[in-house]
Design a protein around this motif. Structure first.
Motif, PDB file in Angstrom:
ATOM      1  N   THR A 130     -46.361  -1.260 -56.922  1.00  0.00           N
ATOM      2  CA  THR A 130     -47.060  -2.325 -57.628  1.00  0.00           C
ATOM      3  C   THR A 130     -47.418  -1.924 -59.057  1.00  0.00           C
ATOM      4  O   THR A 130     -47.731  -0.760 -59.330  1.00  0.00           O
ATOM      5  CB  THR A 130     -48.330  -2.726 -56.850  1.00  0.00           C
ATOM      6  N   TRP A 131     -47.391  -2.875 -59.968  1.00  0.00           N
ATOM      7  CA  TRP A 131     -47.536  -2.583 -61.398  1.00  0.00           C
ATOM      8  C   TRP A 131     -48.826  -1.850 -61.723  1.00  0.00           C
ATOM      9  O   TRP A 131     -48.853  -0.992 -62.602  1.00  0.00           O
ATOM     10  CB  TRP A 131     -47.434  -3.872 -62.219  1.00  0.00           C
ATOM     11  N   MET A 151     -39.021  -5.722 -57.963  1.00  0.00           N
ATOM     12  CA  MET A 151     -39.855  -6.106 -56.829  1.00  0.00           C
ATOM     13  C   MET A 151     -39.443  -5.367 -55.561  1.00  0.00           C
ATOM     14  O   MET A 151     -40.265  -5.136 -54.678  1.00  0.00           O
ATOM     15  CB  MET A 151     -39.749  -7.612 -56.585  1.00  0.00           C
ATOM     16  N   ALA A 162     -42.924  -3.876 -54.031  1.00  0.00           N
ATOM     17  CA  ALA A 162     -43.982  -3.772 -55.026  1.00  0.00           C
ATOM     18  C   ALA A 162     -45.390  -4.082 -54.522  1.00  0.00           C
ATOM     19  O   ALA A 162     -46.205  -3.181 -54.336  1.00  0.00           O
ATOM     20  CB  ALA A 162     -43.644  -4.660 -56.220  1.00  0.00           C
ATOM     21  N   GLN A 200     -41.708  -7.779 -62.343  1.00  0.00           N
ATOM     22  CA  GLN A 200     -43.134  -7.478 -62.271  1.00  0.00           C
ATOM     23  C   GLN A 200     -43.854  -7.710 -63.595  1.00  0.00           C
ATOM     24  O   GLN A 200     -45.061  -7.947 -63.618  1.00  0.00           O
ATOM     25  CB  GLN A 200     -43.350  -6.028 -61.819  1.00  0.00           C
ATOM     26  N   ARG A 204     -47.919  -8.623 -64.640  1.00  0.00           N
ATOM     27  CA  ARG A 204     -48.728  -7.541 -65.199  1.00  0.00           C
ATOM     28  C   ARG A 204     -49.826  -8.109 -66.086  1.00  0.00           C
ATOM     29  O   ARG A 204     -49.566  -8.862 -67.017  1.00  0.00           O
ATOM     30  CB  ARG A 204     -47.821  -6.587 -65.979  1.00  0.00           C
TER      31      ARG A 204
END
Length: 320
Positions: A130-131, A151, A162, A200, A204
């Motif tokens: 994940t970002w 992702m 993600a 992503q 963000r």
């Protein structure tokens, strides 16, 4: 012990309560579709939920040599800080690595990707997470090849996804590997799982990171209050009661950004909000966040978000 289930879900403490049941439901749909509803027939998939890492010692390969899938949903989130939570999952780290050595397909989502990487599974492999955890991941696992905008990433017998709710995409990828990509596509269509894999960068939002820091909160509020005028760095610092150099130093320490990128980020975040919640034209949104030239706005929006304002409005805007 006999053969393990085709898909074993390691449901650890701290995971989202919906993750394991969601995978069970996805397998149920797959077995319904795979029974011939979609035209082709596939062997039914079995799924097992395990909460204790000691219970996955049988996961590896079935008697016929085909791999078992070990799925680990995100499980470490605690105030957004992942690394401090890793020590309490040392047993899980070792068990996941051992399953992979026995031939299992390991699939991890969100912060659980840290557990796979902690056991060395990400070394030399392409992965994603994940970002909001990517910077910490990249610092800690320098041998991994982090694909920031993806992702979902598949590399050999490691599948990573993600976000916290990407467990469905993870499950579909596992089905594609264990049975057929065609089955995974049919299940996605039947269950209305969008597999567009939006980058992503679209999601963000730096404002969600350390949003509780008093300086960042006040600085963000000051920029928003000034719009459509864009405050200079000196004016913003003065409004916060700080010398310009002090403001620059503290902003870099607390947000990891210089003032201008920070201000741009606040403006673009506001633009995203307007595109999501209003019917304003792109030109009007640009003016509302301090861009006199629509071209400059479109360029900066694309740099930070990864798509044009028009594309963003079409994808995320209010459909009413």
């Amino acid at each position: 012990m006999g053969n393990p289930a085709d898909i074993v879900v390691l449901s650890l403490e701290g995971r989202l309560p919906s993750s394991a049941p969601a995978l069970q439901d996805l397998v149920s749909i797959a077995n319904y579709v795979g029974a011939g509803v979609g035209g082709d027939r596939y062997a039914a998939l079995t799924v097992e939920i395990v909460t204790d890492p000691a219970g996955i010692g049988h996961v590896g390969r079935a008697a016929d040599g085909t791999p078992t899938a070990l799925v680990v949903p995100g499980c470490l989130t605690d105030g957004g800080e992942v690394e401090p939570q890793i020590p309490r999952h040392r047993t899980a780290v070792a068990a996941i690595a051992a399953a992979h050595r026995r031939g299992a397909l390991v699939a991890a989502s969100c912060s659980a990707v840290f557990l796979a990487a902690e056991g060395g599974l990400a070394d030399g492999r392409r992965v994603t997470t994940t970002w909001w955890a990517q910077d910490a991941f990249e610092r800690r696992y320098r041998q991994a090849v982090l694909v920031r905008d993806a992702m979902l990433v598949e590399d050999d017998r490691l599948v990573t996804a993600a976000g916290p709710f990407s467990v469905l995409e993870l499950g579909l990828a596992v089905m594609g590997r264990l049975r057929s990509p065609a089955l995974a596509s049919q299940v996605a269509r039947y269950a209305l799982v969008d597999r567009a894999f939006t980058p992503q960068s679209v999601f963000r939002d730096p404002a969600l990171l350390r949003a509780g820091t008093p300086l960042l909160f006040r600085a963000r509020a000051a920029v928003l209050a000034a719009l459509p005028e864009v405050p200079s760095v000196a004016a913003l610092a003065a409004s916060l009661g700080l010398a310009e150099r002090t403001f620059q130093r503290r902003l870099l320490a607390e947000a990891g950004q210089a003032p201008k990128p920070f201000i741009d980020g606040v403006r673009i975040a506001k633009a995203r909000e307007l595109l999501e919640t209003s019917s304003r034209a792109v030109k009007e949104v640009a003016q509302a966040v301090g861009y006199a030239e629509e071209t400059a706005f479109r360029r900066r929006f694309g740099e930070l978000v990864g798509m044009s304002p028009r594309q963003y409005a079409k994808r995320f805007g209010d459909p009413r």
